[in-house]
Design an enzyme around this catalytic site. Structure first.
Site, mmCIF file in Angstrom:
data_model
loop_
_atom_site.group_PDB
_atom_site.id
_atom_site.type_symbol
_atom_site.label_atom_id
_atom_site.label_comp_id
_atom_site.label_asym_id
_atom_site.label_seq_id
_atom_site.Cartn_x
_atom_site.Cartn_y
_atom_site.Cartn_z
ATOM 1 N N CYS A 32 21.098 49.587 16.394
ATOM 2 C CA CYS A 32 22.508 49.676 16.740
ATOM 3 C C CYS A 32 22.929 51.132 16.710
ATOM 4 C CB CYS A 32 23.328 48.858 15.773
ATOM 5 S SG CYS A 32 22.854 47.142 15.830
ATOM 6 N N GLU A 33 22.533 51.851 17.724
ATOM 7 C CA GLU A 33 22.708 53.292 17.728
ATOM 8 C C GLU A 33 22.463 53.766 19.167
ATOM 9 O OE1 GLU A 33 22.424 54.833 14.327
ATOM 10 O OE2 GLU A 33 22.755 56.815 15.182
#
Ligand code: LLP
Length: 450
Positions: A365-366
């Site tokens: 999640c980046e």
């Protein structure tokens, strides 16, 4: 061992590593998976070892810089090849010793070694500690005197050589947390200080100018500056430099922007260094020091690949196409850290030309979680097997559990057959060290005992 090409495309159009078909490896072990070719690793170790033998009368030792990739099997290979190892933490030291690696061939590095790490190193009887601060000389003196031993040390000096590489990987500029600067006189003072100690025996100096460097001249210049410093110290104090450790840093191929050097080609780098040292010794009337080099990336980098399975493929018209894989920055944080470049290959269609420019995205999640940006690939679809090349160094060793993703296992291929050298993590491994204080425990929670 049979010396075949590390990578080739076989009759089925599949990528092979060390004689093992990547499609079979993915079936057998799943993805993501790190795969290492044992023959390449051994070949590189031998190239360095034999060069010291042939060009310098064997008056030296190759130390595998184990930070590049450390696990018990790697230390076993290094030991079998008769080379030494450099370790930079208690954890690397522990792993080496657990693998039966001889402490007498271990050098310990680090800009801030902790008391317990120094204790462990001195108790184990490591060959040498590379001191990197005055306070560290004091600590070594204290621990060695408590144990009634004399500890050999080298002093890490900063010869002030600029090498062309990414700023974060560069370590010998004036502004560096590593080493004592030669230019401002702190190296000389530190050496004199070490010489005044009873339980510390200064053997010589160490320098490491950076990593992923192709310019031979940078290495030669650093070696010459170290020898100049050795001459200066001899003139001033009579100290004879017995050992000179010139670090690692030789560059490898990641993409076609890099030079492709065959294993035997790395001998030239070492020859240039050995020659520079010998010439300087002659010129300055110094004894030829025992030479150490610490290659890490060049030994294991091109020996390794990572296999992924393609999942979501997302095209943002006119902007970019993302090919997402089942790994990412948790198994290879080098794009996120250094915008590192890699070469991806669709392993089951390895003969196909790239037809589109895509970015290979990870599953974290980046937004910055890419494995490689703007690379050419044939049209990839979900389920395709993607190999990323030259991931043997600083991938597994820098992996993490971000988002509680599992760090992939590592397999070693020998004569076409693969075996685990790092087994898969499990979810249980992720929660193994979790602790829930009494007041937070849920009575009926699976993990709670009540
Ligand atoms: N010796 C010393 C003292 C070092 O600091 C290093 C690497 C080496 C030897 C081995 O250098 P090599 O031959 O592997 O270039 N994480 C970065 C690389 C950091 C290198 C740190 N020191 C990366 O992923 O590129």
């Amino acid at each position: 061992m049979n010396e075949r090409e590390t990578l080739k495309v076989n009759e089925s159009g599949h990528l092979e590593i060390g004689g093992a078909d990547c499609v079979d490896l993915a079936k057998q072990f799943g993805t993501p998976l790190y795969v290492f070719d044992e023959a390449y690793i051994r070949r590189m170790m031998r190239v360095y070892r034999d060069t010291i033998e042939k060009e310098y009368g064997g008056n030296g030792l190759v130390l595998y810089a184990s930070k590049a990739f450390a696990c018990e099997a790697m230390y076993r290979i290094a030991d079998e090849e008769g080379i030494g190892a450099d370790v930079v933490s208690g954890g690397e030291l522990y792993t080496a010793l657990k693998a039966g690696f001889p402490a007498s061939k271990i050098y310990m590095h680090g800009n801030n070694k902790l008391d317990y790490e120094l204790e462990e190193a001195i108790s184990a009887g490591v060959r040498c500690i590379v001191a990197d601060a005055v306070t560290e000389i004091d600590k070594i003196e204290r621990i060695a005197s408590e144990k009634g031993v004399v500890q050999d040390i080298l002093l890490r000096i900063n010869p002030g050589v600029e090498a062309h590489t990414h700023a974060y990987i560069q370590t010998a500029k004036t502004d560096s947390k590593f080493g004592f600067s030669v230019a401002d006189g702190t190296a000389e003072k530190a050496a004199e200080y070490a010489l005044s100690k009873a339980h510390v025996r200064l053997r010589g100096f160490h320098c490491h100018i950076g990593s992923q460097i192709f310019e031979k001249q940078s290495f030669v210049l650093a070696a010459e500056k170290c020898m100049d410093f050795a001459a200066k110290m001899k003139g001033k104090t009579g100290f004879v430099t017995e050992e000179l450790n010139l670090g690692g840093g030789f560059g490898i191929w990641y993409t076609d922007e890099d030079r492709k050097i065959p294993p035997e080609g790395y001998a030239e780098y070492l020859e240039a260094l050995l020659c520079a040292v010998a010439e300087k010794a002659e010129e300055k009337g110094l004894k030829r020091p025992y030479i150490l080099v610490e290659p890490g990336r060049s030994i294991v980098g091109e020996a390794g690949i990572t296999l992924y399975t393609v999942g979501a493929v997302k095209e943002i018209p006119g902007v970019r196409k993302y090919v997402a894989v089942d790994g990412g920055m948790f198994d290879n944080p080098r794009y996120a850290l250094y915008q590192a470049k890699y070469t991806p290959v669709l392993a089951a269609r390895a003969n196909e030309e790239g037809t589109e420019t895509v970015s290979v995205a990870g599953k974290c999640c980046e937004s910055g979680d890419l494995v490689c940006a703007d690379v050419r690939l044939p049209a990839a679809k979900p389920g395709d097997l993607l190999a990323v090349l030259s991931t043997g160094a600083y991938n597994y060793s820098m992996a993490m559990n971000y988002n509680r993703n599992l760090i992939p296992p590592c397999v070693l291929v020998r004569e076409g057959k693969a075996a685990y050298i790092v087994r898969p993590q499990s979810y249980a491994d992720l929660t193994r060290n979790d602790a829930v204080p009494e007041y937070l425990r849920k009575k009926d929670a699976k993990s709670g005992k009540e």
